[in-house]
Scaffold this motif. Structure first.
Motif, mmCIF file in Angstrom:
data_model
loop_
_atom_site.group_PDB
_atom_site.id
_atom_site.type_symbol
_atom_site.label_atom_id
_atom_site.label_comp_id
_atom_site.label_asym_id
_atom_site.label_seq_id
_atom_site.Cartn_x
_atom_site.Cartn_y
_atom_site.Cartn_z
ATOM 1 N N SER A 122 0.816 -1.213 0.000
ATOM 2 C CA SER A 122 0.000 0.000 0.000
ATOM 3 C C SER A 122 0.854 1.269 0.000
ATOM 4 O O SER A 122 0.361 2.345 -0.336
ATOM 5 N N SER A 123 2.136 1.151 0.350
ATOM 6 C CA SER A 123 3.003 2.329 0.351
ATOM 7 C C SER A 123 3.702 2.530 -0.988
ATOM 8 O O SER A 123 4.435 3.501 -1.159
ATOM 9 N N LEU A 124 3.481 1.619 -1.948
ATOM 10 C CA LEU A 124 4.037 1.813 -3.278
ATOM 11 C C LEU A 124 3.238 2.880 -4.024
ATOM 12 O O LEU A 124 2.012 2.913 -3.956
ATOM 13 N N GLU A 125 3.949 3.723 -4.734
ATOM 14 C CA GLU A 125 3.317 4.812 -5.476
ATOM 15 C C GLU A 125 3.224 4.500 -6.968
ATOM 16 O O GLU A 125 2.229 4.799 -7.623
ATOM 17 N N LYS A 126 4.275 3.881 -7.513
ATOM 18 C CA LYS A 126 4.350 3.662 -8.946
ATOM 19 C C LYS A 126 5.445 2.646 -9.230
ATOM 20 O O LYS A 126 6.438 2.576 -8.513
ATOM 21 N N ILE A 127 5.261 1.872 -10.304
ATOM 22 C CA ILE A 127 6.298 0.965 -10.776
ATOM 23 C C ILE A 127 6.686 1.432 -12.172
ATOM 24 O O ILE A 127 5.823 1.634 -13.024
ATOM 25 N N ILE A 128 7.976 1.625 -12.382
ATOM 26 C CA ILE A 128 8.470 2.140 -13.658
ATOM 27 C C ILE A 128 9.416 1.098 -14.254
ATOM 28 O O ILE A 128 10.281 0.569 -13.559
ATOM 29 N N GLU A 129 9.231 0.852 -15.548
ATOM 30 C CA GLU A 129 10.133 -0.049 -16.259
ATOM 31 C C GLU A 129 10.799 0.724 -17.387
ATOM 32 O O GLU A 129 10.129 1.305 -18.237
ATOM 33 N N ILE A 130 12.132 0.753 -17.361
ATOM 34 C CA ILE A 130 12.891 1.283 -18.492
ATOM 35 C C ILE A 130 13.641 0.094 -19.100
ATOM 36 O O ILE A 130 13.526 -1.028 -18.602
ATOM 37 N N SER A 131 14.389 0.315 -20.137
ATOM 38 C CA SER A 131 15.017 -0.808 -20.841
ATOM 39 C C SER A 131 15.985 -1.604 -19.961
ATOM 40 O O SER A 131 16.167 -2.796 -20.173
ATOM 41 N N SER A 132 16.580 -0.969 -18.977
ATOM 42 C CA SER A 132 17.603 -1.644 -18.177
ATOM 43 C C SER A 132 17.224 -1.912 -16.718
ATOM 44 O O SER A 132 17.911 -2.683 -16.056
ATOM 45 N N HIS A 133 16.160 -1.284 -16.229
ATOM 46 C CA HIS A 133 15.828 -1.387 -14.803
ATOM 47 C C HIS A 133 14.323 -1.347 -14.554
ATOM 48 O O HIS A 133 13.564 -0.856 -15.386
ATOM 49 N N PHE A 134 13.956 -1.816 -13.361
ATOM 50 C CA PHE A 134 12.645 -1.559 -12.783
ATOM 51 C C PHE A 134 12.871 -0.623 -11.608
ATOM 52 O O PHE A 134 13.829 -0.808 -10.845
ATOM 53 N N PHE A 135 12.015 0.377 -11.444
ATOM 54 C CA PHE A 135 12.074 1.272 -10.293
ATOM 55 C C PHE A 135 10.742 1.179 -9.560
ATOM 56 O O PHE A 135 9.694 1.442 -10.154
ATOM 57 N N LEU A 136 10.778 0.826 -8.295
ATOM 58 C CA LEU A 136 9.581 0.767 -7.475
ATOM 59 C C LEU A 136 9.598 1.986 -6.564
ATOM 60 O O LEU A 136 10.376 2.033 -5.606
ATOM 61 N N LYS A 137 8.763 2.970 -6.883
ATOM 62 C CA LYS A 137 8.741 4.221 -6.116
ATOM 63 C C LYS A 137 7.822 4.058 -4.914
ATOM 64 O O LYS A 137 6.681 3.631 -5.040
ATOM 65 N N VAL A 138 8.334 4.435 -3.760
ATOM 66 C CA VAL A 138 7.595 4.349 -2.511
ATOM 67 C C VAL A 138 7.102 5.747 -2.150
ATOM 68 O O VAL A 138 7.761 6.753 -2.451
ATOM 69 N N LYS A 139 5.945 5.830 -1.517
ATOM 70 C CA LYS A 139 5.328 7.121 -1.201
ATOM 71 C C LYS A 139 6.191 8.009 -0.308
ATOM 72 O O LYS A 139 6.071 9.219 -0.345
ATOM 73 N N ILE A 146 15.776 -2.254 -9.336
ATOM 74 C CA ILE A 146 15.994 -3.652 -9.707
ATOM 75 C C ILE A 146 16.604 -3.671 -11.107
ATOM 76 O O ILE A 146 15.920 -3.360 -12.083
ATOM 77 N N PRO A 147 17.881 -4.007 -11.221
ATOM 78 C CA PRO A 147 18.522 -4.068 -12.542
ATOM 79 C C PRO A 147 18.109 -5.344 -13.284
ATOM 80 O O PRO A 147 18.229 -6.440 -12.753
ATOM 81 N N LYS A 148 17.618 -5.190 -14.497
ATOM 82 C CA LYS A 148 17.155 -6.343 -15.276
ATOM 83 C C LYS A 148 18.289 -7.317 -15.582
ATOM 84 O O LYS A 148 18.070 -8.527 -15.615
ATOM 85 N N SER A 149 19.478 -6.795 -15.805
ATOM 86 C CA SER A 149 20.594 -7.653 -16.203
ATOM 87 C C SER A 149 21.084 -8.554 -15.072
ATOM 88 O O SER A 149 21.825 -9.508 -15.324
ATOM 89 N N LYS A 150 20.679 -8.264 -13.844
ATOM 90 C CA LYS A 150 21.214 -9.017 -12.714
ATOM 91 C C LYS A 150 20.197 -9.926 -12.040
ATOM 92 O O LYS A 150 20.486 -10.499 -11.005
ATOM 93 N N VAL A 151 19.005 -10.019 -12.625
ATOM 94 C CA VAL A 151 18.002 -10.917 -12.056
ATOM 95 C C VAL A 151 17.734 -12.051 -13.041
ATOM 96 O O VAL A 151 17.770 -11.859 -14.253
ATOM 97 N N GLU A 152 17.489 -13.212 -12.482
ATOM 98 C CA GLU A 152 17.159 -14.362 -13.316
ATOM 99 C C GLU A 152 15.696 -14.267 -13.720
ATOM 100 O O GLU A 152 14.856 -13.795 -12.951
ATOM 101 N N ASN A 153 15.381 -14.720 -14.900
ATOM 102 C CA ASN A 153 14.020 -14.765 -15.424
ATOM 103 C C ASN A 153 13.332 -13.401 -15.328
ATOM 104 O O ASN A 153 12.340 -13.232 -14.619
ATOM 105 N N MET A 154 13.880 -12.457 -16.062
ATOM 106 C CA MET A 154 13.385 -11.086 -16.051
ATOM 107 C C MET A 154 11.921 -11.000 -16.479
ATOM 108 O O MET A 154 11.169 -10.173 -15.979
ATOM 109 N N GLU A 155 11.499 -11.857 -17.385
ATOM 110 C CA GLU A 155 10.108 -11.843 -17.845
ATOM 111 C C GLU A 155 9.151 -12.188 -16.700
ATOM 112 O O GLU A 155 8.080 -11.604 -16.577
ATOM 113 N N LYS A 156 9.549 -13.113 -15.859
ATOM 114 C CA LYS A 156 8.735 -13.477 -14.697
ATOM 115 C C LYS A 156 8.629 -12.288 -13.737
ATOM 116 O O LYS A 156 7.564 -12.029 -13.176
ATOM 117 N N VAL A 157 9.711 -11.560 -13.569
ATOM 118 C CA VAL A 157 9.708 -10.368 -12.713
ATOM 119 C C VAL A 157 8.747 -9.330 -13.286
ATOM 120 O O VAL A 157 7.939 -8.742 -12.559
#
Length: 181
Positions: A122-139, A146-157
């Motif tokens: 409930s404290s999350l404000e927005k989730i942003i996806e750019i080509s290289s990262h996910f950004f989870l903005k908190v209120k 979250i760097p895409k290149s460093k997580v396994e199974n990026m599509e699942k994420v």
């Protein structure tokens, strides 16, 4: 879902540059600076024209044109250098340290060398996806990177984060073409 990764300087830099490029006050400041610098050279060329100094008139006309065209490139590099130094000073002890995120039913837990925290969805404000990262903005103003290149199974994420955004009714922004400019 459980994610393990580490962040380096470039991960922090990508977030800082993304944030600067999307914050209205920063965009206005950059535009204002560009206009003021160009305008100063134009004023100087007018003053030297009125003083009948053709050499300096042409000099400042040339500089105003050069500034009008090339100042955004210069400014882009200056911001990148500034944020790079800021990150070196602020986050240097966090580089290449293992982080762990566990997504639960009502929250996610983060674990790293500094400790652990639990963040309610409930404290999350927005989730942003750019080509290289996910950004989870908190209120509260924080952001989880979250760097895409460093997580396994990026599509699942991606699927998990989209599902989460629908579940808690927050914006999921996909900006795969974003780049620093």
């Amino acid at each position: 879902m459980n994610l393990n990764y580490s962040l380096n300087k470039d991960d922090y830099l990508q977030y800082q540059l993304y944030n600067a490029s999307t914050t209205e006050s920063t965009k206005k400041k950059r535009l204002k600076t560009w206009i003021i610098v160009t305008f100063i050279f134009i004023i100087l060329s007018i003053l030297f024209y009125q003083a009948d100094n053709k050499l300096l008139t042409y000099y400042f006309i040339a500089f105003s044109i050069i500034t009008l065209i090339f100042y955004p490139f210069y400014q882009r590099n200056q911001y990148k250098k500034y944020y790079g130094k800021f990150i070196d000073e602020t986050y240097k002890n966090r580089f290449d340290k293992e982080s762990n995120i566990i997504f639960n039913d009502m929250n996610f837990e983060t674990f790293d060398f500094t400790g652990e925290s639990k963040i309610n969805y409930s404290s999350l404000e927005k989730i942003i996806e750019i080509s290289s990262h996910f950004f989870l903005k908190v209120k509260n103003g924080g952001t989880l990177i979250i760097p895409k290149s460093k997580v396994e199974n990026m599509e699942k994420v991606r699927i998990e984060l989209k599902s989460l955004s629908e579940k808690i009714k927050i914006d999921y922004s996909t900006e795969l073409n974003w780049k620093w400019k």
